[in-house]
Design a protein around this motif. Structure first.
Motif, mmCIF file in Angstrom:
data_model
loop_
_atom_site.group_PDB
_atom_site.id
_atom_site.type_symbol
_atom_site.label_atom_id
_atom_site.label_comp_id
_atom_site.label_asym_id
_atom_site.label_seq_id
_atom_site.Cartn_x
_atom_site.Cartn_y
_atom_site.Cartn_z
ATOM 1 N N TYR A 184 0.835 -1.193 0.000
ATOM 2 C CA TYR A 184 0.000 0.000 0.000
ATOM 3 C C TYR A 184 0.871 1.245 0.000
ATOM 4 O O TYR A 184 1.843 1.328 0.749
ATOM 5 C CB TYR A 184 -0.907 0.021 1.233
ATOM 6 N N TYR A 185 0.521 2.193 -0.855
ATOM 7 C CA TYR A 185 1.248 3.454 -0.964
ATOM 8 C C TYR A 185 0.262 4.607 -0.980
ATOM 9 O O TYR A 185 -0.907 4.430 -1.305
ATOM 10 C CB TYR A 185 2.073 3.501 -2.259
ATOM 11 N N ASN A 186 0.755 5.798 -0.656
ATOM 12 C CA ASN A 186 0.000 7.035 -0.856
ATOM 13 C C ASN A 186 0.450 7.597 -2.197
ATOM 14 O O ASN A 186 1.610 7.977 -2.360
ATOM 15 C CB ASN A 186 0.272 8.029 0.275
ATOM 16 N N ILE A 187 -0.458 7.629 -3.145
ATOM 17 C CA ILE A 187 -0.148 8.022 -4.516
ATOM 18 C C ILE A 187 -0.430 9.520 -4.678
ATOM 19 O O ILE A 187 -1.548 9.974 -4.443
ATOM 20 C CB ILE A 187 -0.981 7.225 -5.541
ATOM 21 N N TYR A 188 0.591 10.248 -5.095
ATOM 22 C CA TYR A 188 0.458 11.698 -5.268
ATOM 23 C C TYR A 188 0.323 12.124 -6.723
ATOM 24 O O TYR A 188 -0.309 13.139 -7.009
ATOM 25 C CB TYR A 188 1.644 12.416 -4.610
ATOM 26 N N LYS A 189 0.900 11.358 -7.637
ATOM 27 C CA LYS A 189 0.845 11.764 -9.046
ATOM 28 C C LYS A 189 0.902 10.536 -9.941
ATOM 29 O O LYS A 189 1.640 9.587 -9.658
ATOM 30 C CB LYS A 189 2.016 12.698 -9.370
ATOM 31 N N VAL A 190 0.120 10.569 -11.021
ATOM 32 C CA VAL A 190 0.163 9.544 -12.067
ATOM 33 C C VAL A 190 0.355 10.272 -13.392
ATOM 34 O O VAL A 190 -0.385 11.208 -13.702
ATOM 35 C CB VAL A 190 -1.121 8.694 -12.104
ATOM 36 N N THR A 191 1.360 9.855 -14.156
ATOM 37 C CA THR A 191 1.644 10.445 -15.463
ATOM 38 C C THR A 191 1.402 9.394 -16.540
ATOM 39 O O THR A 191 1.884 8.260 -16.425
ATOM 40 C CB THR A 191 3.098 10.952 -15.532
ATOM 41 N N VAL A 192 0.655 9.776 -17.571
ATOM 42 C CA VAL A 192 0.293 8.871 -18.658
ATOM 43 C C VAL A 192 0.856 9.430 -19.959
ATOM 44 O O VAL A 192 0.679 10.608 -20.262
ATOM 45 C CB VAL A 192 -1.246 8.744 -18.771
ATOM 46 N N THR A 193 1.522 8.566 -20.734
ATOM 47 C CA THR A 193 2.088 8.969 -22.025
ATOM 48 C C THR A 193 1.342 8.260 -23.152
ATOM 49 O O THR A 193 1.143 7.042 -23.117
ATOM 50 C CB THR A 193 3.590 8.614 -22.097
ATOM 51 N N ASN A 194 0.955 9.042 -24.162
ATOM 52 C CA ASN A 194 0.240 8.518 -25.323
ATOM 53 C C ASN A 194 1.214 8.158 -26.438
ATOM 54 O O ASN A 194 2.350 8.632 -26.479
ATOM 55 C CB ASN A 194 -0.768 9.549 -25.831
ATOM 56 N N ARG A 195 0.756 7.353 -27.351
ATOM 57 C CA ARG A 195 1.571 6.944 -28.501
ATOM 58 C C ARG A 195 1.777 8.118 -29.457
ATOM 59 O O ARG A 195 1.003 9.067 -29.473
ATOM 60 C CB ARG A 195 0.936 5.755 -29.211
#
Length: 141
Positions: A49-60
């Motif tokens: 378990y983690y505290n998630i602060y940021k998610v980054t998504v890269t497109n094709r």
């Protein structure tokens, strides 16, 4: 460890966490892509378990930009509905070719990070998913 609802060609789930955001050529060589299906999803298991602060998504960068549009970022500890019922951090809009977008998740707790496109039949393509947060011991990743 990453898994997805299905796999198009040889575009497995692990290709979205291989550290390669952009690569020359077609996305088949560096992106995860599900089959053309209803409710496609991709899931990252952080093993703790983690505290998630940021998610980054890269497109094709080559085509098919809509295959990332409308993906819900879900974070939590449940595997109900393959983890797609966990609380939502954000929803992607059209991500320009070969670019990345980041979502602030405010420290949401979870073991699982899902990308999920509900109620639409299409491929889900993710060229890179980066997750930033802290663990219970204060370690960052």
């Amino acid at each position: 460890m990453a898994v997805q609802s299905s796999t198009f060609y040889s575009c497995g789930a692990a290709q979205a966490i291989d550290g390669i955001r952009y690569a020359p050529g077609v996305a088949h060589t560096y992106c995860s892509i599900t089959g053309n299906e209803l409710n496609p999803w991709w899931r990252l298991d952080l093993l703790e378990y983690y505290n998630i602060y940021k998610v980054t998504v890269t497109n094709r960068a080559d085509c098919c930009l809509a295959q990332t549009t409308g993906a819900e970022i879900r974070i939590g500890n449940s595997l109900e509905n393959n983890g797609n019922n966990n609380p939502r951090c954000g929803v992607t809009s059209l991500v320009p070719a070969g670019t990345s977008v980041s979502f602030s998740c405010g420290g949401m707790e979870g073991r699982y990070v899902n990308m999920y496109i509900p109620n639409i039949q299409q491929h889900l393509t993710l060229c890179e998913v980066e997750v930033y947060g802290t663990g219970n011991s204060g370690t960052s990743f």
